[in-house]
Design a protein around this motif. Structure first.
Motif, PDB file in Angstrom:
ATOM      1  N   PHE A  99       0.761  -1.040   0.012  1.00  0.00           N
ATOM      2  CA  PHE A  99       0.164   0.612   0.362  1.00  0.00           C
ATOM      3  C   PHE A  99       1.117   1.176   0.149  1.00  0.00           C
ATOM      4  O   PHE A  99       0.947   2.171  -0.344  1.00  0.00           O
ATOM      5  N   PHE A 100       1.813   1.690   1.047  1.00  0.00           N
ATOM      6  CA  PHE A 100       3.358   2.363   1.168  1.00  0.00           C
ATOM      7  C   PHE A 100       3.505   2.764  -0.813  1.00  0.00           C
ATOM      8  O   PHE A 100       2.993   4.126  -1.201  1.00  0.00           O
ATOM      9  N   ILE A 122       1.939   6.954   3.982  1.00  0.00           N
ATOM     10  CA  ILE A 122       1.948   6.310   5.020  1.00  0.00           C
ATOM     11  C   ILE A 122       0.472   6.398   5.684  1.00  0.00           C
ATOM     12  O   ILE A 122       0.293   5.655   5.751  1.00  0.00           O
ATOM     13  N   ALA A 123       0.256   7.441   5.298  1.00  0.00           N
ATOM     14  CA  ALA A 123      -1.059   7.304   5.363  1.00  0.00           C
ATOM     15  C   ALA A 123      -2.086   6.687   4.896  1.00  0.00           C
ATOM     16  O   ALA A 123      -3.535   6.106   5.887  1.00  0.00           O
ATOM     17  N   ALA A 124      -1.753   6.456   3.832  1.00  0.00           N
ATOM     18  CA  ALA A 124      -2.611   5.450   3.053  1.00  0.00           C
ATOM     19  C   ALA A 124      -2.406   3.624   2.873  1.00  0.00           C
ATOM     20  O   ALA A 124      -3.233   2.949   2.841  1.00  0.00           O
ATOM     21  N   ILE A 125      -1.650   3.605   4.301  1.00  0.00           N
ATOM     22  CA  ILE A 125      -1.350   2.112   4.603  1.00  0.00           C
ATOM     23  C   ILE A 125      -2.531   1.879   5.975  1.00  0.00           C
ATOM     24  O   ILE A 125      -2.587   0.522   5.052  1.00  0.00           O
ATOM     25  N   PHE A 126      -2.959   2.201   6.117  1.00  0.00           N
ATOM     26  CA  PHE A 126      -4.192   1.881   7.372  1.00  0.00           C
ATOM     27  C   PHE A 126      -5.454   2.087   6.861  1.00  0.00           C
ATOM     28  O   PHE A 126      -6.262   2.905   5.801  1.00  0.00           O
ATOM     29  N   SER A 127      -6.075   0.638   7.642  1.00  0.00           N
ATOM     30  CA  SER A 127      -7.224   1.120   7.630  1.00  0.00           C
ATOM     31  C   SER A 127      -8.020   1.411   8.099  1.00  0.00           C
ATOM     32  O   SER A 127      -7.820   1.426   9.389  1.00  0.00           O
ATOM     33  N   SER A 128      -9.787   1.447   8.554  1.00  0.00           N
ATOM     34  CA  SER A 128     -10.354   2.256   9.450  1.00  0.00           C
ATOM     35  C   SER A 128     -10.392   1.441  10.408  1.00  0.00           C
ATOM     36  O   SER A 128     -11.858   0.325  10.395  1.00  0.00           O
ATOM     37  N   THR A 129     -10.181   1.211  11.546  1.00  0.00           N
ATOM     38  CA  THR A 129     -10.777   0.003  12.279  1.00  0.00           C
ATOM     39  C   THR A 129     -12.080   1.213  13.205  1.00  0.00           C
ATOM     40  O   THR A 129     -12.579   0.366  12.957  1.00  0.00           O
ATOM     41  N   LEU A 302      -9.394   1.559  -3.113  1.00  0.00           N
ATOM     42  CA  LEU A 302     -10.301   0.940  -3.347  1.00  0.00           C
ATOM     43  C   LEU A 302     -10.170   0.044  -3.814  1.00  0.00           C
ATOM     44  O   LEU A 302     -11.132  -1.275  -3.015  1.00  0.00           O
ATOM     45  N   LEU A 303      -9.598  -0.051  -5.239  1.00  0.00           N
ATOM     46  CA  LEU A 303      -9.549  -1.514  -5.781  1.00  0.00           C
ATOM     47  C   LEU A 303      -8.140  -2.371  -5.230  1.00  0.00           C
ATOM     48  O   LEU A 303      -8.530  -3.998  -5.026  1.00  0.00           O
ATOM     49  N   LEU A 304      -7.082  -2.115  -4.896  1.00  0.00           N
ATOM     50  CA  LEU A 304      -6.321  -2.883  -4.886  1.00  0.00           C
ATOM     51  C   LEU A 304      -5.913  -3.321  -3.306  1.00  0.00           C
ATOM     52  O   LEU A 304      -5.621  -4.564  -2.922  1.00  0.00           O
ATOM     53  N   ILE A 326     -12.844  -9.693   4.101  1.00  0.00           N
ATOM     54  CA  ILE A 326     -11.932  -9.354   4.475  1.00  0.00           C
ATOM     55  C   ILE A 326     -11.596  -7.942   3.638  1.00  0.00           C
ATOM     56  O   ILE A 326     -11.193  -7.232   4.291  1.00  0.00           O
ATOM     57  N   GLY A 327     -11.042  -8.234   2.893  1.00  0.00           N
ATOM     58  CA  GLY A 327     -10.399  -7.442   2.302  1.00  0.00           C
ATOM     59  C   GLY A 327     -11.183  -6.080   1.748  1.00  0.00           C
ATOM     60  O   GLY A 327     -10.737  -4.689   2.001  1.00  0.00           O
ATOM     61  N   VAL A 328     -12.585  -6.306   1.779  1.00  0.00           N
ATOM     62  CA  VAL A 328     -13.659  -5.275   1.190  1.00  0.00           C
ATOM     63  C   VAL A 328     -13.442  -4.053   3.278  1.00  0.00           C
ATOM     64  O   VAL A 328     -13.747  -3.274   2.010  1.00  0.00           O
ATOM     65  N   ARG A 329     -14.033  -5.160   3.695  1.00  0.00           N
ATOM     66  CA  ARG A 329     -14.769  -4.312   4.604  1.00  0.00           C
ATOM     67  C   ARG A 329     -12.882  -2.961   5.092  1.00  0.00           C
ATOM     68  O   ARG A 329     -12.861  -2.759   5.832  1.00  0.00           O
ATOM     69  N   LEU A 330     -12.103  -3.667   4.927  1.00  0.00           N
ATOM     70  CA  LEU A 330     -10.577  -2.799   5.133  1.00  0.00           C
ATOM     71  C   LEU A 330      -9.262  -2.668   3.951  1.00  0.00           C
ATOM     72  O   LEU A 330      -9.004  -1.724   3.790  1.00  0.00           O
ATOM     73  N   GLY A 331     -11.112  -1.965   2.801  1.00  0.00           N
ATOM     74  CA  GLY A 331     -11.063  -1.564   1.704  1.00  0.00           C
ATOM     75  C   GLY A 331     -10.630   0.261   1.815  1.00  0.00           C
ATOM     76  O   GLY A 331     -10.290   1.024   0.814  1.00  0.00           O
ATOM     77  N   GLN A 332     -10.537   0.913   3.040  1.00  0.00           N
ATOM     78  CA  GLN A 332     -10.740   2.124   2.732  1.00  0.00           C
ATOM     79  C   GLN A 332      -9.563   2.576   3.614  1.00  0.00           C
ATOM     80  O   GLN A 332      -8.633   2.003   4.328  1.00  0.00           O
TER      81      GLN A 332
END
Length: 390
Positions: A99-100, A122-129, A302-304, A326-332
């Motif tokens: 992602f980075f 760096i900001a793009a690495i994380f998914s929303s908890t 959103l795709l990757l 899981i990928g879709v749920r963590l896709g943001q």
């Protein structure tokens, strides 16, 4: 009296508007979280200007994320840390690197310089908890394998995010004095030690002694959260880090599940304020300038993210359908992404226009990911009976 009236009027506008837009969202099968963001954009300084006090908006968002991160910490029990590290560390680290790299190359292609590209990447690495847990039904969150995997990945990402925030605070320290850098560098382990000792020798005793007095448990939990937030601010760290540590420390207590459940109404209250502040604080003066690059970066994310998570989880032995969900749920992107961008902007690592691009990207991924998840998988916010799970 005037200030009190102003605050009560703002609260009225936010929650009456939320009720109206949430109703419209449910009828049109949209995510309620999206309604909160849209309402902020409509009522904020760049919309109808009905909520134009930027200080109050910022304070609402700050208070909201302090309590939200405290509640998130309550779900992340320290005893599960080593199990999560062993099981999901390679997947989380590998996906984070991918992602980075993706975001870094994209930002360079848009003409951002090296430092700006690194911060945004760096900001793009994380998914929303917040979104990950909010859109997980309680039965999946606590009793199913999918919930365990989601929590494990989010836990590891949260640890990486805390480290990233600390590094940005150290790099962006404006005073440049060795004393301040030293204070920030040692503050995190000091806070961890204080939280562990206080939880072990004070909170455990008080919670076991008065566990039947529900009002006291509520007050003690909130007081503990705000105490750690204040200590964190005193040491030069963000208040959000202190609140998160407070939640994680309290999560080891057997009563933490009851506390998390009893604080759900408070969580939902501040959830509205937090996402409202996201929409209201976005600087629409840069919108035309950053729209194209934000859309492209959001689309890549959103795709990757679902594709990468799905591939790595399937390679580790997970069922393909579970891996993709899981990928879709963590896709943001994440609320931690917003914190990183805000912090980088405050410390002058990111110009305002670049920060606006990153914020727009995060908001786009929030909206699209919520919509995708709510329409495709079981969630508490689903608009159909078939997919609605509490």
């Amino acid at each position: 009296m005037e200030e009190s009236h102003a605050i009560s009027h703002i609260i009225f506008l936010i929650f009456f508007g939320t009720a109206v837009l949430s109703t419209a969202a449910l009828f049109t099968r949209q995510s309620m979280l999206v309604a909160y963001i849209v309402l902020g954009a409509c009522l904020g300084p760049w919309g109808l200007k009905l909520v134009s006090n930027s200080d109050i908006i910022k304070q609402a968002g700050d208070i909201g994320i302090v309590f939200l991160l405290f509640l998130l910490g309550l779900h992340l029990q320290p005893q599960n840390l080593f199990h999560s590290l062993r099981k999901m560390s390679m997947i989380t680290l590998s996906s984070s690197f991918i992602f980075f790299a993706m975001a870094f190359v994209t930002c360079l292609a848009f003409g951002y310089d090296l430092n700006q590209s690194i911060v945004i990447a760096i900001a793009a690495i994380f998914s929303s908890t917040i979104i990950g847990l909010k859109l997980l039904p309680t039965t999946i969150l606590h009793h199913q394998h999918t919930g365990e995997l989601v929590i494990s990945i989010l836990l590891l990402q949260d640890i990486l995010a805390i480290i990233a925030i600390l590094i940005i605070q150290i790099i962006g320290d404006s005073s440049g004095t060795a004393n301040n850098l030293w204070l920030i560098a040692i503050a995190f382990p000091i806070l961890l030690t204080l939280a562990y000792l206080f939880q072990k020798y004070v909170l455990t005793f008080l919670l076991s002694r008065f566990d039947k007095i529900h009002e006291y448990i509520f007050i003690l939990s909130i007081g503990w959260c705000l105490l750690m937030a204040e200590l964190s601010g005193y040491f030069g760290l963000s208040e959000e880090i202190g609140a998160f540590i407070a939640g994680v420390a309290l999560a080891s207590n057997p009563i933490s599940f009851y506390i998390a459940e009893s604080l759900k109404p408070l969580r939902d209250f501040f959830l509205v304020l937090f996402f409202f502040s996201i929409g209201a604080s976005f600087n629409f003066g840069y919108f035309n300038q950053v729209f194209a690059s934000a859309c492209i970066l959001a689309l890549f994310t959103l795709l990757l993210k679902p594709m990468i998570f799905s591939y790595l989880l399937h390679r580790s032995g997970e069922v393909r359908s579970v891996s993709w969900e899981i990928g879709v749920r963590l896709g943001q992107m994440s609320e931690f992404s917003l914190l990183i961008i805000y912090l980088a902007q405050q410390t002058h690592l990111l110009p305002d226009a670049d920060a606006a691009m990153a914020q727009a990207t995060i908001i786009f991924t929030f909206i699209a990911s919520c919509y995708w998840t709510v329409m495709r998988y079981p969630t508490p916010l689903a608009s159909t009976d078939k997919l609605r799970r509490d």
